[in-house]
Design an enzyme around this catalytic site. Sequence first.
Site, PDB file in Angstrom:
ATOM      1  N   GLU A 113      42.174 -11.135  73.667  1.00 36.35           N
ATOM      2  CA  GLU A 113      41.680 -12.361  74.268  1.00 36.35           C
ATOM      3  C   GLU A 113      40.195 -12.535  74.014  1.00 36.35           C
ATOM      4  OE1 GLU A 113      44.815 -13.370  77.779  1.00 36.35           O
ATOM      5  OE2 GLU A 113      43.252 -11.939  78.231  1.00 36.35           O
ATOM      6  N   CYS A 126      32.552 -14.345  74.964  1.00 31.57           N
ATOM      7  CA  CYS A 126      32.923 -13.005  75.422  1.00 31.57           C
ATOM      8  C   CYS A 126      33.980 -12.468  74.464  1.00 31.57           C
ATOM      9  CB  CYS A 126      33.449 -13.116  76.853  1.00 31.57           C
ATOM     10  SG  CYS A 126      34.031 -11.575  77.532  1.00 31.57           S
ATOM     11  N   CYS A 133      42.729  -0.964  76.582  1.00 30.05           N
ATOM     12  CA  CYS A 133      41.580  -0.144  76.968  1.00 30.05           C
ATOM     13  C   CYS A 133      42.084   1.184  77.505  1.00 30.05           C
ATOM     14  CB  CYS A 133      40.780  -0.866  78.053  1.00 30.05           C
ATOM     15  SG  CYS A 133      39.191  -0.085  78.407  1.00 30.05           S
ATOM     16  N   CYS A 137      39.867   1.617  84.634  1.00 29.30           N
ATOM     17  CA  CYS A 137      39.102   1.310  85.840  1.00 29.30           C
ATOM     18  C   CYS A 137      40.062   0.682  86.842  1.00 29.30           C
ATOM     19  CB  CYS A 137      37.940   0.376  85.505  1.00 29.30           C
ATOM     20  SG  CYS A 137      36.797   1.140  84.325  1.00 29.30           S
ATOM     21  N   CYS A 140      40.341  -3.203  87.347  1.00 30.56           N
ATOM     22  CA  CYS A 140      40.344  -4.055  86.151  1.00 30.56           C
ATOM     23  C   CYS A 140      41.760  -4.271  85.647  1.00 30.56           C
ATOM     24  CB  CYS A 140      39.488  -3.417  85.063  1.00 30.56           C
ATOM     25  SG  CYS A 140      39.475  -4.376  83.540  1.00 30.56           S
ATOM     26  N   CYS A 374      36.225 -12.101  84.579  1.00 28.98           N
ATOM     27  CA  CYS A 374      36.050 -10.677  84.295  1.00 28.98           C
ATOM     28  C   CYS A 374      37.216  -9.852  84.783  1.00 28.98           C
ATOM     29  CB  CYS A 374      34.831 -10.131  85.019  1.00 28.98           C
ATOM     30  SG  CYS A 374      33.312 -10.716  84.380  1.00 28.98           S
TER      31      CYS A 374
HETATM   32  N1  SAH Z   1      34.400  -1.575  79.061  1.00 33.74           N
HETATM   33  C1  SAH Z   1      33.194  -2.366  79.158  1.00 33.74           C
HETATM   34  C2  SAH Z   1      33.427  -3.784  78.739  1.00 33.74           C
HETATM   35  C3  SAH Z   1      34.326  -4.606  79.660  1.00 33.74           C
HETATM   36  S1  SAH Z   1      33.267  -5.644  80.527  1.00 33.74           S
HETATM   37  C4  SAH Z   1      32.616  -2.234  80.548  1.00 33.74           C
HETATM   38  O1  SAH Z   1      33.268  -1.633  81.395  1.00 33.74           O
HETATM   39  O2  SAH Z   1      31.499  -2.659  80.787  1.00 33.74           O
HETATM   40  C5  SAH Z   1      34.152  -6.305  81.784  1.00 33.74           C
HETATM   41  C6  SAH Z   1      33.324  -6.391  83.056  1.00 33.74           C
HETATM   42  O3  SAH Z   1      34.109  -6.997  84.070  1.00 33.74           O
HETATM   43  C7  SAH Z   1      32.950  -5.018  83.552  1.00 33.74           C
HETATM   44  O4  SAH Z   1      31.744  -4.999  84.246  1.00 33.74           O
HETATM   45  C8  SAH Z   1      34.100  -4.770  84.479  1.00 33.74           C
HETATM   46  O5  SAH Z   1      33.823  -3.718  85.309  1.00 33.74           O
HETATM   47  C9  SAH Z   1      34.217  -6.109  85.154  1.00 33.74           C
HETATM   48  N2  SAH Z   1      35.512  -6.313  85.803  1.00 33.74           N
HETATM   49  C10 SAH Z   1      36.668  -5.744  85.450  1.00 33.74           C
HETATM   50  N3  SAH Z   1      37.657  -6.151  86.279  1.00 33.74           N
HETATM   51  C11 SAH Z   1      37.114  -6.987  87.165  1.00 33.74           C
HETATM   52  C12 SAH Z   1      37.652  -7.754  88.236  1.00 33.74           C
HETATM   53  N4  SAH Z   1      38.945  -7.727  88.551  1.00 33.74           N
HETATM   54  N5  SAH Z   1      36.790  -8.535  88.929  1.00 33.74           N
HETATM   55  C13 SAH Z   1      35.487  -8.600  88.579  1.00 33.74           C
HETATM   56  N6  SAH Z   1      34.947  -7.899  87.564  1.00 33.74           N
HETATM   57  C14 SAH Z   1      35.735  -7.105  86.875  1.00 33.74           C
END
Ligand code: SAH
Length: 389
Positions: A113, A126, A133, A137, A140, A374
């Site tokens: 995406e 983006c 991945c 996390c 996420c 995000c």
């Molecule tokens: N792996 C990298 C790049 C992904 S960035 C990283 O972790 O930075 C995606 C961003 O969105 C990261 O800061 C992640 O922590 C955040 N994110 C992921 N899931 C989310 C959610 N459900 N709500 C808000 N932010 C989220």
Amino acid sequence: MTNASTTAPMAPPAAGGKLAPSLVGLSRPELRDAVAGLDVPERQQNMRVRQLWKWMYNRGVSGFEEMSDLGKDLRARLIDGHNIARPTIATMQQSTDGTIKWLLRLADGNEIEMVYIPDDDHGALCMSSQVGCTLNCRFCHTGTMPLVRNLTAGEILGQFMLARDCLDDWRSDGPRNRPRNDQGGGAPRKVSTIVMMGMGEPLLNYDNVAQALNIVMDGDGIALSRRAITLSTAGLVPAMERCGRDLRVNLAVSLHAVRDEVRDVLVPLNRRYPIAELMQACRDYPSANNARRITFEYVMLQEVNDSLEDARELVRLLRGLPAKINLIPFNPWPGAPYECSSNNRIHRFARILNDAGYSAPIRTPRGRDIMAACGQLKSESEKIRAASR
Ligand code: SAH
């Protein structure tokens, strides 16, 4: 899995029946090798590389036919043996706030995406760095998708080129172009900044990400400044050093917690590179000075990481570091184990950071209605596969 009829249109198969190799994402020396492979005499090779580079990255053409100064013969050989195809668009959705999300299909059928977030007359793209991945996390959505593979440099760069195509955002100096509302260099591009914040951990695919971004920054082509690029990492400490030394783009760090017990759960990578090591890597990041602060991303999870003590501890961790904090209201997804902090708690948290002198904007979620915010990125095909399991 997708079937063959829906995969990307490719140039005719090259000799040996393999898919024609793409020229997108090749470094100049690699492009020169490709040109040499087409029997271009040695003394012409550098010139051909310059011409190709300009057509691909300055003009943004999507076919060799348009490369009028290459000569008919060479064009025919290029059409036969190579392509400059972008990923294909499987679906495109536009949010009520203008955010656009594309589901893109790669030549092998895998999907990723990409999201465009407009802001007045410019915007951020983006981009993804991996299919899926491996970091898992907890909050996420992308993290619930197993890694299929790293993207190639061409697939990373291809996202950018496709966005420019879709938004009619290639500017050429040719007479046929509409004059732009000029302020010296013309109006800003629609795709004016890049954030490596899509699917995947960019530092786990460092070489390909670096190769693609180096092409994006190359002055003879797309020529985006390193200040217009932000790479987001969950904290892969050894690669952060490399990134700061070689790439020197802006850094965003997905911190999300200030105590190892909590961060170990939210960002399991923390068990390998705990907070103290991560903060040291941030202090050592060569471009970290007041003009180029490191952004710390902090997702707000109700009663998990959003207390006043957490905010104070964050201030303590950041002491002396040129930093800005992005507070991200948690974007829910089906089955997510967390809730977004209340408005009150988010504002209280922000106030402590502000009082300590830090900029801590609360990010307005964009594209929530199309699951483009995000952490909500996850390919449709994966959802369908998951549902059938
Ligand atoms: N792996 C990298 C790049 C992904 S960035 C990283 O972790 O930075 C995606 C961003 O969105 C990261 O800061 C992640 O922590 C955040 N994110 C992921 N899931 C989310 C959610 N459900 N709500 C808000 N932010 C989220």
